[in-house]
Design a protein around this motif. Structure first.
Motif, PDB file in Angstrom:
ATOM      1  N   ILE A   2      69.667  28.208  37.884  1.00 20.47           N
ATOM      2  CA  ILE A   2      69.344  28.289  36.699  1.00 20.47           C
ATOM      3  C   ILE A   2      68.147  28.728  36.247  1.00 20.47           C
ATOM      4  CG2 ILE A   2      69.195  27.055  34.067  1.00 20.47           C
ATOM      5  CD1 ILE A   2      71.715  25.496  35.221  1.00 20.47           C
ATOM      6  N   PHE A   3      67.078  28.073  36.840  1.00 21.35           N
ATOM      7  CA  PHE A   3      65.572  28.313  37.050  1.00 21.35           C
ATOM      8  C   PHE A   3      65.357  29.752  37.250  1.00 21.35           C
ATOM      9  CE2 PHE A   3      61.786  28.824  39.015  1.00 21.35           C
ATOM     10  CZ  PHE A   3      60.985  28.703  37.901  1.00 21.35           C
ATOM     11  N   SER A   4      65.946  30.267  38.424  1.00 18.47           N
ATOM     12  CA  SER A   4      65.628  31.434  38.905  1.00 18.47           C
ATOM     13  C   SER A   4      66.252  32.682  38.094  1.00 18.47           C
ATOM     14  CB  SER A   4      66.491  31.771  40.212  1.00 18.47           C
ATOM     15  OG  SER A   4      65.691  30.943  41.329  1.00 18.47           O
ATOM     16  N   PHE A   5      67.382  32.215  37.433  1.00 22.91           N
ATOM     17  CA  PHE A   5      67.973  33.156  36.598  1.00 22.91           C
ATOM     18  C   PHE A   5      67.228  33.463  35.158  1.00 22.91           C
ATOM     19  CE2 PHE A   5      70.735  34.165  32.954  1.00 22.91           C
ATOM     20  CZ  PHE A   5      71.480  35.312  33.330  1.00 22.91           C
ATOM     21  N   PHE A   6      66.716  32.278  34.649  1.00 28.27           N
ATOM     22  CA  PHE A   6      65.914  32.630  33.350  1.00 28.27           C
ATOM     23  C   PHE A   6      64.475  33.005  33.484  1.00 28.27           C
ATOM     24  CE2 PHE A   6      69.753  30.267  31.687  1.00 28.27           C
ATOM     25  CZ  PHE A   6      70.056  30.896  30.458  1.00 28.27           C
ATOM     26  N   SER A   7      64.027  32.566  34.688  1.00 25.84           N
ATOM     27  CA  SER A   7      62.718  33.003  35.027  1.00 25.84           C
ATOM     28  C   SER A   7      62.585  34.550  35.373  1.00 25.84           C
ATOM     29  CB  SER A   7      62.231  32.207  36.329  1.00 25.84           C
ATOM     30  OG  SER A   7      60.936  32.722  36.707  1.00 25.84           O
ATOM     31  N   ASN A   8      63.702  35.016  35.692  1.00 19.78           N
ATOM     32  CA  ASN A   8      63.602  36.370  36.089  1.00 19.78           C
ATOM     33  C   ASN A   8      64.317  37.297  34.755  1.00 19.78           C
ATOM     34  OD1 ASN A   8      62.888  37.170  38.990  1.00 19.78           O
ATOM     35  ND2 ASN A   8      64.120  35.217  39.330  1.00 19.78           N
ATOM     36  N   ILE A   9      64.092  36.476  33.752  1.00 21.78           N
ATOM     37  CA  ILE A   9      64.226  37.226  32.442  1.00 21.78           C
ATOM     38  C   ILE A   9      63.173  37.048  31.635  1.00 21.78           C
ATOM     39  CG2 ILE A   9      65.501  37.147  30.138  1.00 21.78           C
ATOM     40  CD1 ILE A   9      67.953  36.175  31.636  1.00 21.78           C
ATOM     41  N   GLY A  10      62.399  35.793  31.572  1.00 24.81           N
ATOM     42  CA  GLY A  10      61.158  35.449  30.973  1.00 24.81           C
ATOM     43  C   GLY A  10      60.117  36.602  31.399  1.00 24.81           C
ATOM     44  N   ILE A  11      59.913  36.298  32.746  1.00 27.06           N
ATOM     45  CA  ILE A  11      58.572  37.061  33.235  1.00 27.06           C
ATOM     46  C   ILE A  11      58.747  38.290  33.094  1.00 27.06           C
ATOM     47  CG2 ILE A  11      57.350  37.676  35.510  1.00 27.06           C
ATOM     48  CD1 ILE A  11      57.855  34.627  36.350  1.00 27.06           C
ATOM     49  N   PRO A  12      59.919  39.202  33.279  1.00 25.28           N
ATOM     50  CA  PRO A  12      59.901  40.578  32.870  1.00 25.28           C
ATOM     51  C   PRO A  12      59.637  40.867  31.508  1.00 25.28           C
ATOM     52  CG  PRO A  12      61.690  40.155  34.310  1.00 25.28           C
ATOM     53  CD  PRO A  12      61.104  38.764  34.011  1.00 25.28           C
ATOM     54  N   VAL A  13      60.257  40.099  30.641  1.00 24.76           N
ATOM     55  CA  VAL A  13      59.892  40.262  29.054  1.00 24.76           C
ATOM     56  C   VAL A  13      58.420  40.159  28.876  1.00 24.76           C
ATOM     57  CG1 VAL A  13      60.458  39.564  26.954  1.00 24.76           C
ATOM     58  CG2 VAL A  13      62.212  39.324  28.560  1.00 24.76           C
ATOM     59  N   LEU A  14      57.960  39.234  29.570  1.00 31.19           N
ATOM     60  CA  LEU A  14      56.298  39.088  29.373  1.00 31.19           C
ATOM     61  C   LEU A  14      55.736  39.974  29.849  1.00 31.19           C
ATOM     62  CD1 LEU A  14      54.629  36.685  28.037  1.00 31.19           C
ATOM     63  CD2 LEU A  14      54.428  35.927  30.576  1.00 31.19           C
ATOM     64  N   ASN A  15      56.057  40.587  30.855  1.00 35.07           N
ATOM     65  CA  ASN A  15      55.320  41.920  31.564  1.00 35.07           C
ATOM     66  C   ASN A  15      55.686  43.301  30.265  1.00 35.07           C
ATOM     67  OD1 ASN A  15      54.516  40.788  33.693  1.00 35.07           O
ATOM     68  ND2 ASN A  15      56.399  41.305  34.690  1.00 35.07           N
ATOM     69  N   LEU A  16      56.938  43.285  29.822  1.00 40.45           N
ATOM     70  CA  LEU A  16      57.381  44.367  28.904  1.00 40.45           C
ATOM     71  C   LEU A  16      56.098  44.312  27.671  1.00 40.45           C
ATOM     72  CD1 LEU A  16      58.912  46.468  27.943  1.00 40.45           C
ATOM     73  CD2 LEU A  16      60.644  44.928  27.083  1.00 40.45           C
ATOM     74  N   VAL A  17      56.133  42.843  27.314  1.00 42.77           N
ATOM     75  CA  VAL A  17      55.286  42.943  26.128  1.00 42.77           C
ATOM     76  C   VAL A  17      53.726  43.403  26.204  1.00 42.77           C
ATOM     77  CG1 VAL A  17      53.928  41.073  24.721  1.00 42.77           C
ATOM     78  CG2 VAL A  17      56.341  41.052  25.181  1.00 42.77           C
ATOM     79  N   ASP A  18      53.154  43.197  27.570  1.00 46.77           N
ATOM     80  CA  ASP A  18      51.879  44.021  28.110  1.00 46.77           C
ATOM     81  C   ASP A  18      52.129  45.441  27.967  1.00 46.77           C
ATOM     82  OD1 ASP A  18      51.412  41.489  29.016  1.00 46.77           O
ATOM     83  OD2 ASP A  18      51.711  41.835  30.895  1.00 46.77           O
ATOM     84  N   VAL A  19      53.228  46.087  28.381  1.00 53.87           N
ATOM     85  CA  VAL A  19      53.026  47.399  28.320  1.00 53.87           C
ATOM     86  C   VAL A  19      53.458  47.858  26.823  1.00 53.87           C
ATOM     87  CG1 VAL A  19      54.513  49.383  28.927  1.00 53.87           C
ATOM     88  CG2 VAL A  19      54.307  47.471  30.614  1.00 53.87           C
ATOM     89  N   GLU A  20      54.086  47.186  25.868  1.00 52.74           N
ATOM     90  CA  GLU A  20      54.037  47.611  24.592  1.00 52.74           C
ATOM     91  C   GLU A  20      53.020  47.404  23.864  1.00 52.74           C
ATOM     92  OE1 GLU A  20      59.067  47.182  24.315  1.00 52.74           O
ATOM     93  OE2 GLU A  20      57.667  45.572  23.539  1.00 52.74           O
ATOM     94  N   LEU A  21      52.407  46.300  24.088  1.00 48.92           N
ATOM     95  CA  LEU A  21      51.162  45.901  23.203  1.00 48.92           C
ATOM     96  C   LEU A  21      49.652  46.846  23.505  1.00 48.92           C
ATOM     97  CD1 LEU A  21      50.161  44.161  20.885  1.00 48.92           C
ATOM     98  CD2 LEU A  21      49.682  42.376  22.717  1.00 48.92           C
ATOM     99  N   LEU A  22      49.607  46.915  24.884  1.00 47.43           N
ATOM    100  CA  LEU A  22      48.434  47.731  25.337  1.00 47.43           C
ATOM    101  C   LEU A  22      48.622  49.315  24.811  1.00 47.43           C
ATOM    102  CD1 LEU A  22      47.776  46.429  28.851  1.00 47.43           C
ATOM    103  CD2 LEU A  22      46.461  45.624  26.483  1.00 47.43           C
ATOM    104  N   PRO A  23      47.506  49.675  24.173  1.00 43.52           N
ATOM    105  CA  PRO A  23      47.682  51.126  23.679  1.00 43.52           C
ATOM    106  C   PRO A  23      47.325  52.057  24.909  1.00 43.52           C
ATOM    107  CG  PRO A  23      45.439  50.274  22.849  1.00 43.52           C
ATOM    108  CD  PRO A  23      46.324  49.131  23.601  1.00 43.52           C
ATOM    109  N   GLY A  24      47.724  53.304  24.786  1.00 44.16           N
ATOM    110  CA  GLY A  24      47.464  54.288  25.719  1.00 44.16           C
ATOM    111  C   GLY A  24      46.025  54.518  26.242  1.00 44.16           C
ATOM    112  N   THR A  25      44.950  54.113  25.318  1.00 43.72           N
ATOM    113  CA  THR A  25      43.813  54.506  25.723  1.00 43.72           C
ATOM    114  C   THR A  25      43.189  53.328  26.660  1.00 43.72           C
ATOM    115  OG1 THR A  25      43.237  53.178  23.549  1.00 43.72           O
ATOM    116  CG2 THR A  25      43.285  55.558  23.555  1.00 43.72           C
ATOM    117  N   ALA A  26      44.108  52.304  26.880  1.00 38.84           N
ATOM    118  CA  ALA A  26      43.379  51.311  27.846  1.00 38.84           C
ATOM    119  C   ALA A  26      44.593  50.761  28.630  1.00 38.84           C
ATOM    120  CB  ALA A  26      42.717  50.131  26.675  1.00 38.84           C
ATOM    121  N   LYS A  27      45.757  51.486  28.573  1.00 38.01           N
ATOM    122  CA  LYS A  27      46.988  50.732  29.240  1.00 38.01           C
ATOM    123  C   LYS A  27      46.497  50.772  30.803  1.00 38.01           C
ATOM    124  CE  LYS A  27      50.953  51.523  27.453  1.00 38.01           C
ATOM    125  NZ  LYS A  27      51.927  51.923  26.962  1.00 38.01           N
ATOM    126  N   ALA A  28      46.231  51.914  31.500  1.00 31.89           N
ATOM    127  CA  ALA A  28      46.179  51.731  32.890  1.00 31.89           C
ATOM    128  C   ALA A  28      45.175  50.781  33.600  1.00 31.89           C
ATOM    129  CB  ALA A  28      45.953  53.242  33.525  1.00 31.89           C
TER     130      ALA A  28
END
Length: 568
Positions: free
Chosen positions: A461-487
């Motif tokens: 159960i931990f591995s299942f939900f951890s591999n949902i929560g952490i990718p979503v956290l990484n997705l928020v990074d990509v969506e929040l950082l603007p292109g002028t500072a993303k890379a």
């Protein structure tokens, strides 16, 4: 005069109509050619950009000419390749056979092949991280006739890959702007193969640890390069599915290495050589026949190669010219954020800097939630829990990781980011709390001693939900950082993430030995709750919003509370 008038009268009406129509087509074609030439020209006023960045060079090699029925025709992006034209399939265009293909959808086959090569590289990431989880019992066997690792050496063997990945993300990210993501992979994959071979032939413990460090470095380069290579050639309609394929193959790497180590039927050396060959040689050979990413080629001013690259990935009937112009215009607008220095300068914005620092802390903390130590010590962990079939249980956990990726893909576009992160890490914390109670019970009342299913259920159960929560956290990074500072911002966050993984895997055996498994997993449970609190209190909802909208709103809120912010 009478003769001329009589001659005009004899001209059929249909001939005049065709002549007028041909003149209209010629005027339209000349306007289109002029517009195309202007679109490839960088004006002198654009030179320098902000911060003294050099302008994108005009691509003279991308502009060629050939005669046509309307005179000299600009075919830098030939009409027979893209089908971009006036919309009338008459006259000269019929004679040239250049029918308009604006509505033609891009082909998917070559995009899937390119993604397959990158996905195999991501498969290697999963095998590198999960390798220690199934091989440590063999490597630490003191009765081995050849050699064995001490406890300290085994700890380094598991953790040094994350230190190497930290260097790979930060240092290895510099050449990407010069050689592109494809060539970065073509350099990193042979290096990874050499490290796997050293692992296979080595008879010295410290050489094994060095090889693991090199594998970590190539892992950091591969993680950044493979995903960005796919992002740069994938069509916008297909991009989400292709990126999920990368995540699914990375999680499948854990399942692969757990399956190869099933009940230790294979020596750890053969597990290494199989993983190394499959995840380096095959993608390397495929990448040799693939072109560089179109966006990187446009950035370097190589428009003719960018056109051929798009034709390779989209098909000859697709409107390549229109998409290339959009890429070029987008890069022109971001000319002040091309170099790492420019992006660091852009991150001086107080709101953006606060988010970068916050995400760096979150990425560091997320490595202490238990996900990285469970994947790196999966079989020893089940042995610690007195599981009767630790290798069988490891395969179940690996399958749950793959399943979580598919569920994430189906749910991430339907549920808010904050809700997914909060619910996932809450369930992870609860699972670790039950596991901690189970470990405590082993040395006390032994109420659950007959229930061997508890560790496998809680860890799955931990591995299942951890591999949902952490990718979503990484997705928020990509969506929040603007292109002028993303890379640059993502390079910093990836480096922080892997450095946290190094500290977590390095300290796990010490924590188990000093405070016991029950207290150790209570600590990891607390870190899950910390992620939930920070996400609830400080992170914005990014679903359906652009980074510019979010940052502008945050800046306005700060102005209303504290007064005007300094401008840079």
């Amino acid at each position: 005069m009478e003769r001329e008038r009589d001659r005009k009268v004899k001209i059929p009406y249909q001939t005049k109509k065709q002549e007028k129509k041909q003149q209209q087509q010629q005027q339209h074609q000349q306007k289109q050619n002029t517009a195309m030439k202007d679109s490839y020209t960088v004006s002198a006023n654009d030179g320098g950009g902000q911060g003294g960045s050099p302008p994108l060079p005009p691509p003279p090699s991308a502009i060629s000419h050939r005669p046509s029925l309307t005179g000299i025709h600009n075919v830098g992006f030939t009409s027979d390749d893209s089908g971009f034209g006036s919309g009338e399939a008459t006259g000269g265009r019929q004679e040239l056979g250049l029918q308009q293909r604006v509505d033609v959808k891009p082909k998917r086959v070559m995009q899937m092949i390119g993604t397959f090569a990158a996905a195999l590289a991501h498969l290697g990431i999963g095998t590198i991280i999960g390798f220690s989880g199934v091989t440590l019992p063999q490597l630490t066997d003191q009765e081995s006739p050849k050699f064995s690792l001490t406890d300290f050496q085994a700890t380094l063997f598991s953790s040094v890959i994350h230190l190497g990945a930290t260097l790979g993300c930060v240092v290895g990210g510099v050449p990407h702007a010069f050689i592109g993501h494809r060539w970065s992979l073509l350099v990193a994959l042979p290096g990874s193969l050499v490290a796997w071979l050293v692992l296979f032939f080595s008879r010295v413990p410290w050489l094994l640890i060095l090889a693991r460090g090199v594998l970590g470095f190539t892992m950091g380069v591969t993680c950044f390069s493979a995903s960005n290579y796919v992002k740069e050639f994938a069509h916008k309609d297909l991009k989400p599915s292709l990126l999920v394929a990368l995540d699914a193959l990375r999680q499948s790497g854990f399942l692969l290495v757990y399956g190869l180590g099933y009940k230790a039927h294979l020596s750890w050396r053969y597990v290494a050589i199989i993983c190394g060959t499959l995840t380096t040689v095959v993608p390397f050979l495929i990448l040799l026949f693939l072109p560089n990413a179109p966006r990187w080629l446009v950035l370097r001013g190589r428009m003719d190669e960018a056109e051929r690259s798009l034709q390779f990935y989209r098909g000859r009937d697709y409107d390549c010219r229109s998409e290339l112009l959009k890429i070029r215009n987008k890069l022109e607008r971001r000319r002040d954020s091309v170099t790492m220095t420019d992006q660091l300068r852009n991150m001086r914005d107080p709101v953006l800097l606060r988010y970068v620092v916050l995400f760096a802390f979150l990425h560091f903390v997320s490595q202490f939630t238990g996900e990285v130590v469970i994947s790196a010590y999966i079989v020893p962990l089940f042995e610690l829990a007195h599981a009767s079939s630790p290798y069988d249980d490891a395969i179940i956990v690996g399958a749950m990781r793959v399943l979580a990726t598919l569920v994430y893909f189906l749910g991430v576009q339907r549920v808010g980011r904050k809700r997914l992160v909060i619910s996932s890490f809450l369930i992870c914390g609860f699972s670790l709390a039950v596991l901690a109670i189970s470990f405590y019970d082993q040395s006390r009342d032994k109420i659950f001693s007959d229930y061997e299913v508890i560790p496998i259920i809680t860890i799955s159960i931990f591995s299942f939900f951890s591999n949902i929560g952490i990718p979503v956290l990484n997705l928020v990074d990509v969506e929040l950082l603007p292109g002028t500072a993303k890379a640059t911002g993502l390079a910093i966050l990836y480096g922080t993430y892997y450095f946290g993984g190094f500290i977590a895997t390095l300290t796990y055996p010490t924590m188990i030995a000093s405070i016991g498994p029950s207290s150790t997993f209570w600590v990891y449970c607390v870190f899950n709750i910390i992620v939930v609190v920070i996400d609830y209190a400080d992170l914005p909802e990014t679903r359906g919003k652009t980074s510019e909208e979010i940052i502008t709103r945050e800046r306005e809120d700060d102005v209303s509370k504290k007064g005007p912010l300094p401008s840079y």
